[in-house]
Design a protein around this motif. Sequence first.
Motif, PDB file in Angstrom:
ATOM      1  N   ALA A  13      -0.933   4.824  -4.106  1.00 58.23           N
ATOM      2  CA  ALA A  13      -2.373   5.069  -3.298  1.00 58.23           C
ATOM      3  C   ALA A  13      -2.833   4.065  -2.370  1.00 58.23           C
ATOM      4  O   ALA A  13      -4.035   4.255  -1.879  1.00 58.23           O
ATOM      5  N   ASN A  14      -2.210   2.879  -2.404  1.00 49.78           N
ATOM      6  CA  ASN A  14      -2.379   1.730  -1.246  1.00 49.78           C
ATOM      7  C   ASN A  14      -3.714   1.145  -1.712  1.00 49.78           C
ATOM      8  O   ASN A  14      -4.316   0.541  -1.016  1.00 49.78           O
ATOM      9  N   THR A  15      -4.118   1.327  -2.804  1.00 49.72           N
ATOM     10  CA  THR A  15      -5.287   0.492  -3.455  1.00 49.72           C
ATOM     11  C   THR A  15      -4.706  -0.739  -3.869  1.00 49.72           C
ATOM     12  O   THR A  15      -3.552  -1.027  -4.180  1.00 49.72           O
ATOM     13  N   PRO A  16      -5.579  -1.789  -3.988  1.00 48.78           N
ATOM     14  CA  PRO A  16      -5.159  -3.340  -4.411  1.00 48.78           C
ATOM     15  C   PRO A  16      -4.336  -3.479  -5.549  1.00 48.78           C
ATOM     16  O   PRO A  16      -5.088  -2.644  -6.515  1.00 48.78           O
ATOM     17  N   GLU A  17      -3.407  -4.193  -5.559  1.00 45.91           N
ATOM     18  CA  GLU A  17      -2.661  -4.397  -6.950  1.00 45.91           C
ATOM     19  C   GLU A  17      -3.591  -5.268  -7.870  1.00 45.91           C
ATOM     20  O   GLU A  17      -4.543  -5.773  -7.605  1.00 45.91           O
ATOM     21  N   ALA A  18      -3.075  -5.282  -8.875  1.00 52.67           N
ATOM     22  CA  ALA A  18      -3.849  -5.850 -10.020  1.00 52.67           C
ATOM     23  C   ALA A  18      -2.928  -6.734 -10.953  1.00 52.67           C
ATOM     24  O   ALA A  18      -1.557  -6.294 -11.190  1.00 52.67           O
TER      25      ALA A  18
END
Length: 394
Positions: free
Chosen positions: A274-279
Motif C-alpha cells: 500500500a506504499n505506507t512507510p516500512e517498519a
Amino acid sequence: MPRRTLLVLTALVLALHWLVLQGVPLSWESRAAPNGKVFSTRSVALAPAQPPPSEAAPPAAAQPAEPSPPAAKPRNKPVADRSRPAAAQRDEAPQPPEASETPATDVPPASTDGATATGADGAAEVAAAPADPMAQAPAAAASAHALPASAGAAAGGAEGSAVDITPPGGGTDKSATTAPPPVKLPAPVRLAFEVAGQAKKFDYQARAELLWQHDGAKYEARQEISAFLVGSRTQRSTGMVTDQGLQPERFGDRNRSERAAHFDYAKGRVTFSANTPEAAIGPGVQDRLSVFIQLAGLLAATPDRFVPGTQITLTTVSATAADRWTFTVEAAETLTLPLGNLPTLKLQRLPRRDYDQKAELWLAPSMGYLPVRIKITQANGDFADLKLRSSSAP
C-alpha cells in the motif's frame, strides 16, 4: 431637415456630453460609486531602490576605493512594483524550504481497521464487506502506527521487537527477553464460525471460516468472512515454522483488492504494497492472522505460566503498518457456543489510544488453545462477535 430642428439636436448632444463628463450616471448604468464618482485612480509611491546621493558628497571618482558593507535586509515588506507583471514578481519571490520527511513513530490509522478492526482504516466498510476482526486500518492512519525506523533489527532483535511476558504485579519476566518462550503449535484444523455484528447501527449476520495447516516446516492460515448481499473479506498468512513458532513471510488482506505485507528478516524490515512507510521487525513478530495461532502455541507449551493478570506483548503487522499489541490473561470461563459448551481461557486486548479496537479472545485448552470465540469492538461501538459452530479436518 429644418435648421431649427438641427440646432435643437446639436444642443441636446452637447448637453449629454457635458453630463457624462460631470460624472452623472445615466439610468441604465450601474450604481454610482461613493461620492458620485464613476472613475477613480490611486497612486502608490514606490520606495527608491537606493537612497539618493547626498548633495554634499564628492563625485564618485573622488571617493576612496573601500569595500562597501553588505546591505541590510529590509525589515518591512517591500512595496509591490506595479510597473512589472505580477507573475514575474511572484517567480522572483523567495520560496519557503520544503518540509523534511520525518519517519513516523507510534501514532494513527486510523481509526478502525475496516469494518471491525482498528487500525489505522477509518470508517467501517459496511457496504463493501462484512465486519472482519482482523481487517487492517487505512493507509493514512497506518503510517502513524508504524514502528520507528530504529526500533529493531533482525540479527538480535531490538527492544520492543521480541515477545515480552509480564507476570501479575508488574515486573517483566526476564526469561522472555533472554530466551524465546517455548511454543507448541495446534494441529491442522478447519474452524467454522457464526458471526453476529453491528456496523453503523446496522445489525448483520455472517459466516466465517479459519483454515489452519502446517507440515512442520511451512504453514498457511486463511480466514474468510462473508455475508449475503454484502460480500466477503479474506486474509491469508504464509511463512515458516520454527522452534519459536510461526515466522510470517507474507500477509495478505483482500476485499475489493488485495493489500499485503512482506517480511524481510535479513534486513529486519517489513514492507507494504500500500506504499505506507516500512517498519522495523524482530524476533517474535506476527501478522494479524498468525498472532492468534502463535498465542495458542504459547499457552499450550507452558499453560501454568499464564495465570490471570499475565500480559503478552508482541509486534503485530497488518497490511499497512506494525504496532505493539498487548494481551492480558483473564479468568477461565465456560462458554455456550453453537458447537456446545467449552471450557475456555479469556484474553483481552484493551485500547491504548482513543481510536484503537478492543479485542476479546476465548481460547479452548481442549482444542490446542485455538480461539473458539473472538469479539472485536470499535471505538464507535461497532462490533463483530465470532462463535465456533463446527470443527473438522482441513
